[in-house]
Design a protein around this motif. Structure first.
Motif, PDB file in Angstrom:
ATOM      1  N   LEU A  82      89.139  47.441   6.240  1.00 45.78           N
ATOM      2  CA  LEU A  82      88.723  48.515   5.338  1.00 45.78           C
ATOM      3  C   LEU A  82      87.562  49.289   5.947  1.00 45.78           C
ATOM      4  N   VAL A  83      86.567  48.580   6.427  1.00 50.09           N
ATOM      5  CA  VAL A  83      85.382  49.224   6.992  1.00 50.09           C
ATOM      6  C   VAL A  83      85.728  50.032   8.232  1.00 50.09           C
ATOM      7  N   ASP A  84      86.449  49.416   9.170  1.00 52.80           N
ATOM      8  CA  ASP A  84      86.726  50.087  10.440  1.00 52.80           C
ATOM      9  C   ASP A  84      87.613  51.315  10.266  1.00 52.80           C
ATOM     10  N   THR A  85      88.601  51.241   9.387  1.00 47.35           N
ATOM     11  CA  THR A  85      89.482  52.398   9.189  1.00 47.35           C
ATOM     12  C   THR A  85      88.781  53.496   8.395  1.00 47.35           C
ATOM     13  N   THR A  86      87.974  53.103   7.415  1.00 48.39           N
ATOM     14  CA  THR A  86      87.247  54.112   6.638  1.00 48.39           C
ATOM     15  C   THR A  86      86.270  54.877   7.511  1.00 48.39           C
ATOM     16  N   ILE A  87      85.580  54.183   8.383  1.00 42.40           N
ATOM     17  CA  ILE A  87      84.629  54.858   9.276  1.00 42.40           C
ATOM     18  C   ILE A  87      85.336  55.934  10.094  1.00 42.40           C
ATOM     19  N   GLU A  88      86.515  55.629  10.619  1.00 42.28           N
ATOM     20  CA  GLU A  88      87.236  56.613  11.427  1.00 42.28           C
ATOM     21  C   GLU A  88      87.627  57.838  10.606  1.00 42.28           C
ATOM     22  N   VAL A  89      88.118  57.625   9.388  1.00 42.56           N
ATOM     23  CA  VAL A  89      88.545  58.755   8.554  1.00 42.56           C
ATOM     24  C   VAL A  89      87.338  59.567   8.093  1.00 42.56           C
ATOM     25  N   ALA A  90      86.273  58.893   7.668  1.00 44.98           N
ATOM     26  CA  ALA A  90      85.095  59.593   7.160  1.00 44.98           C
ATOM     27  C   ALA A  90      84.358  60.350   8.257  1.00 44.98           C
ATOM     28  N   LYS A  91      84.431  59.880   9.488  1.00 46.33           N
ATOM     29  CA  LYS A  91      83.834  60.635  10.597  1.00 46.33           C
ATOM     30  C   LYS A  91      84.462  62.015  10.703  1.00 46.33           C
ATOM     31  N   ALA A  92      85.767  62.082  10.502  1.00 45.30           N
ATOM     32  CA  ALA A  92      86.494  63.347  10.644  1.00 45.30           C
ATOM     33  C   ALA A  92      86.388  64.214   9.403  1.00 45.30           C
ATOM     34  N   ASN A  93      86.344  63.585   8.230  1.00 42.01           N
ATOM     35  CA  ASN A  93      86.367  64.327   6.972  1.00 42.01           C
ATOM     36  C   ASN A  93      85.724  63.441   5.898  1.00 42.01           C
ATOM     37  N   PRO A  94      84.454  63.691   5.562  1.00 49.14           N
ATOM     38  CA  PRO A  94      83.727  62.769   4.670  1.00 49.14           C
ATOM     39  C   PRO A  94      84.398  62.517   3.329  1.00 49.14           C
ATOM     40  N   ALA A  95      84.787  63.555   2.617  1.00 44.21           N
ATOM     41  CA  ALA A  95      85.388  63.370   1.287  1.00 44.21           C
ATOM     42  C   ALA A  95      86.754  62.696   1.381  1.00 44.21           C
ATOM     43  N   ALA A  96      87.509  63.015   2.423  1.00 46.43           N
ATOM     44  CA  ALA A  96      88.796  62.335   2.617  1.00 46.43           C
ATOM     45  C   ALA A  96      88.569  60.859   2.893  1.00 46.43           C
ATOM     46  N   GLY A  97      87.515  60.529   3.643  1.00 48.82           N
ATOM     47  CA  GLY A  97      87.182  59.134   3.897  1.00 48.82           C
ATOM     48  C   GLY A  97      86.780  58.413   2.627  1.00 48.82           C
ATOM     49  N   TRP A  98      86.053  59.114   1.760  1.00 44.51           N
ATOM     50  CA  TRP A  98      85.647  58.545   0.469  1.00 44.51           C
ATOM     51  C   TRP A  98      86.879  58.226  -0.383  1.00 44.51           C
ATOM     52  N   CYS A  99      87.808  59.153  -0.455  1.00 41.03           N
ATOM     53  CA  CYS A  99      89.028  58.921  -1.242  1.00 41.03           C
ATOM     54  C   CYS A  99      89.916  57.877  -0.583  1.00 41.03           C
ATOM     55  N   TYR A 100      90.003  57.922   0.733  1.00 40.92           N
ATOM     56  CA  TYR A 100      90.809  56.932   1.460  1.00 40.92           C
ATOM     57  C   TYR A 100      90.325  55.519   1.177  1.00 40.92           C
ATOM     58  N   THR A 101      89.014  55.304   1.246  1.00 41.44           N
ATOM     59  CA  THR A 101      88.503  53.944   1.092  1.00 41.44           C
ATOM     60  C   THR A 101      88.791  53.394  -0.290  1.00 41.44           C
ATOM     61  N   PHE A 102      88.824  54.270  -1.314  1.00 46.53           N
ATOM     62  CA  PHE A 102      89.155  53.796  -2.658  1.00 46.53           C
ATOM     63  C   PHE A 102      90.647  53.519  -2.805  1.00 46.53           C
ATOM     64  N   VAL A 103      91.484  54.315  -2.154  1.00 47.91           N
ATOM     65  CA  VAL A 103      92.925  54.040  -2.174  1.00 47.91           C
ATOM     66  C   VAL A 103      93.183  52.621  -1.672  1.00 47.91           C
ATOM     67  N   VAL A 104      92.494  52.251  -0.598  1.00 49.77           N
ATOM     68  CA  VAL A 104      92.674  50.917  -0.013  1.00 49.77           C
ATOM     69  C   VAL A 104      92.008  49.843  -0.878  1.00 49.77           C
ATOM     70  N   ALA A 105      90.754  50.085  -1.269  1.00 51.31           N
ATOM     71  CA  ALA A 105      89.990  49.058  -1.989  1.00 51.31           C
ATOM     72  C   ALA A 105      90.574  48.752  -3.358  1.00 51.31           C
ATOM     73  N   HIS A 106      91.167  49.738  -4.009  1.00 49.40           N
ATOM     74  CA  HIS A 106      91.676  49.500  -5.352  1.00 49.40           C
ATOM     75  C   HIS A 106      92.921  48.615  -5.344  1.00 49.40           C
ATOM     76  N   GLN A 107      93.672  48.629  -4.254  1.00 46.00           N
ATOM     77  CA  GLN A 107      94.764  47.662  -4.153  1.00 46.00           C
ATOM     78  C   GLN A 107      94.208  46.253  -3.948  1.00 46.00           C
ATOM     79  N   TRP A 108      93.127  46.156  -3.200  1.00 45.48           N
ATOM     80  CA  TRP A 108      92.454  44.867  -3.050  1.00 45.48           C
ATOM     81  C   TRP A 108      91.937  44.382  -4.406  1.00 45.48           C
ATOM     82  N   MET A 109      91.388  45.280  -5.201  1.00 48.22           N
ATOM     83  CA  MET A 109      90.886  44.908  -6.523  1.00 48.22           C
ATOM     84  C   MET A 109      92.014  44.394  -7.420  1.00 48.22           C
ATOM     85  N   LEU A 110      93.172  45.058  -7.379  1.00 44.41           N
ATOM     86  CA  LEU A 110      94.283  44.637  -8.229  1.00 44.41           C
ATOM     87  C   LEU A 110      94.701  43.202  -7.929  1.00 44.41           C
TER      88      LEU A 110
END
Length: 390
Positions: A70-98
């Motif tokens: 989660l951390v390593d992939t989010t860093i790559e996406v957020a480097k390129a596009n901060p808000a997209a990285g923010w949304c991406y990390t929640f897409v991933v984390a919320h499946q972990w939460m479920l």
């Protein structure tokens, strides 16, 4: 019904896919800001990448990687596009939460869509009404700050602290389908515009018992029904010890992206001025040295947090207090560093078209997340460290 993936993704494959995804999203910053949410193409690209399910349990068709992914992939996406990285990390984390919810809830949600998008709302609601009824609860209220809610099919909505007959006051979280909530378009903001963190309302919706979880137990002691089903170490971590990894990885990634953009722009400026025979001013060297170290130190604190939570299990008060301190401190440190990068970028940075301004505003708002408040973390850590209950 539970399913098995034909081939589980490795950590390295996930990082490689995140870099390819980042390349697609790099040029969509302004489009997202104009929409006040992520473009539909971006959400589809995230789903097409296969990364949405990297933390989903293998028994339900996911890849069951660790929070490191989660951390390593989010860093790559957020480097390129901060808000997209923010949304991406929640897409991933919320499946972990479920994965920590009752098995019936997991089966209900994932059977409808294995790549389901789930939003959350952890801030206290307004005008909340919860009534315990046979088989569950009747729920009403108004919630804010739900990033990516417009692209979600379910939402996890938290409650205030309340008690029912014979129970101590507790916070609860309710898993509600899209048919039972109405999105409120209120996200007109100064930064992180493209996160689409709108609010929603729920009006007298029935939530069955299997779609309700004790948030107080999940957040603190780390006790949930799903932990006896999905036994991987990543699922056996208190919510508030693990969830901030997604917040702070987006902040670290965006800060690294801001720094990389700053260096690229500064090199171009210095190259144009090199014909006059002057070298690089010493204050430029000092500034980039200090700021690069500051952001690297923030990332190191995040990596240290991963070392602590990776084994899972119980966390004592000292560990929880130190994690809270580190998450909030690294967020504050990144915000300070990007402030300096923006300040040092020159007058051109004030124009809306300047990418540095997007990084600056987005990191600023990311670091304002309620859990990352350094004063609150200081109160907890300071009390623990000094042996005080006050």
């Amino acid at each position: 019904m539970e399913a098995q993936t034909t081939k589980r993704m490795t950590h390295d494959e996930a990082v490689a896919r995140s870099k390819a995804l980042a390349a697609k999203l790099r040029g969509r910053m302004k489009e997202g800001e104009l929409l006040y949410r992520q473009p539909d193409e971006t959400i589809q690209d995230i789903m097409d990448s296969g990364l949405a399910t990297i933390l989903k349990p293998a028994r339900f068709g996911g890849h069951e990687l660790t929070l490191d992914a989660l951390v390593d992939t989010t860093i790559e996406v957020a480097k390129a596009n901060p808000a997209a990285g923010w949304c991406y990390t929640f897409v991933v984390a919320h499946q972990w939460m479920l994965a920590t919810w009752p098995q019936q809830a997991q089966q209900e949600v994932w059977s409808e869509n294995p790549n389901v998008n789930i939003a959350t709302a952890l801030a206290f609601p307004r005008n909340e009404k919860i009534v315990r009824v046979e088989g569950g609860y009747q729920l009403s209220g108004e919630w804010s700050f739900s990033s990516g809610i417009e692209h979600s099919e379910w939402v996890m909505a938290s409650s205030t602290e309340r008690s029912f007959a014979g129970e101590d006051p507790q916070r609860y979280m309710f898993l509600v389908p899209r048919s039972d909530y109405t999105i409120v378009n209120e996200w007109q903001v100064a930064g992180l515009k493209a996160s689409g963190s709108n609010g929603f309302t729920i009006s007298d919706a029935f939530v069955p018992e299997h779609r309700v979880i004790n948030l107080s137990q999940w957040a603190g002691p780390g006790v949930t029904p799903g932990m006896s089903i999905n036994r991987g170490a990543s699922y056996n971590v208190p919510l508030y010890c693990a969830l901030p990894t997604c917040l702070t990885s987006a902040i670290v990634g965006a800060s690294l992206g801001a720094y990389e953009f700053f260096i690229k722009t500064l090199r171009e400026r210095l190259s144009k001025n090199s014909n006059n025979g002057s070298g690089v001013p010493s204050h430029f060297k000092q500034r980039v040295t200090e700021l690069s170290a500051q952001i690297d130190a923030a990332e190191a604190l995040l990596r240290k947090a991963l070392d602590v939570i990776r084994p899972g299990g119980e966390f004592d008060l000292g560990q929880r207090a130190r994690l809270h301190r580190n998450y909030s401190y690294l967020a504050r440190s990144c915000s300070s560093a990007v402030d300096e990068l923006f300040q040092f970028s020159g007058s051109a940075a004030v124009y809306d078209w300047n990418v540095m301004q997007v990084y600056w505003r987005d990191v600023k708002v990311m670091s304002m997340h309620g859990y990352l408040n350094f004063d609150a973390a200081s109160d907890v850590f300071g009390s623990y460290e000094l042996g005080s209950s006050q």
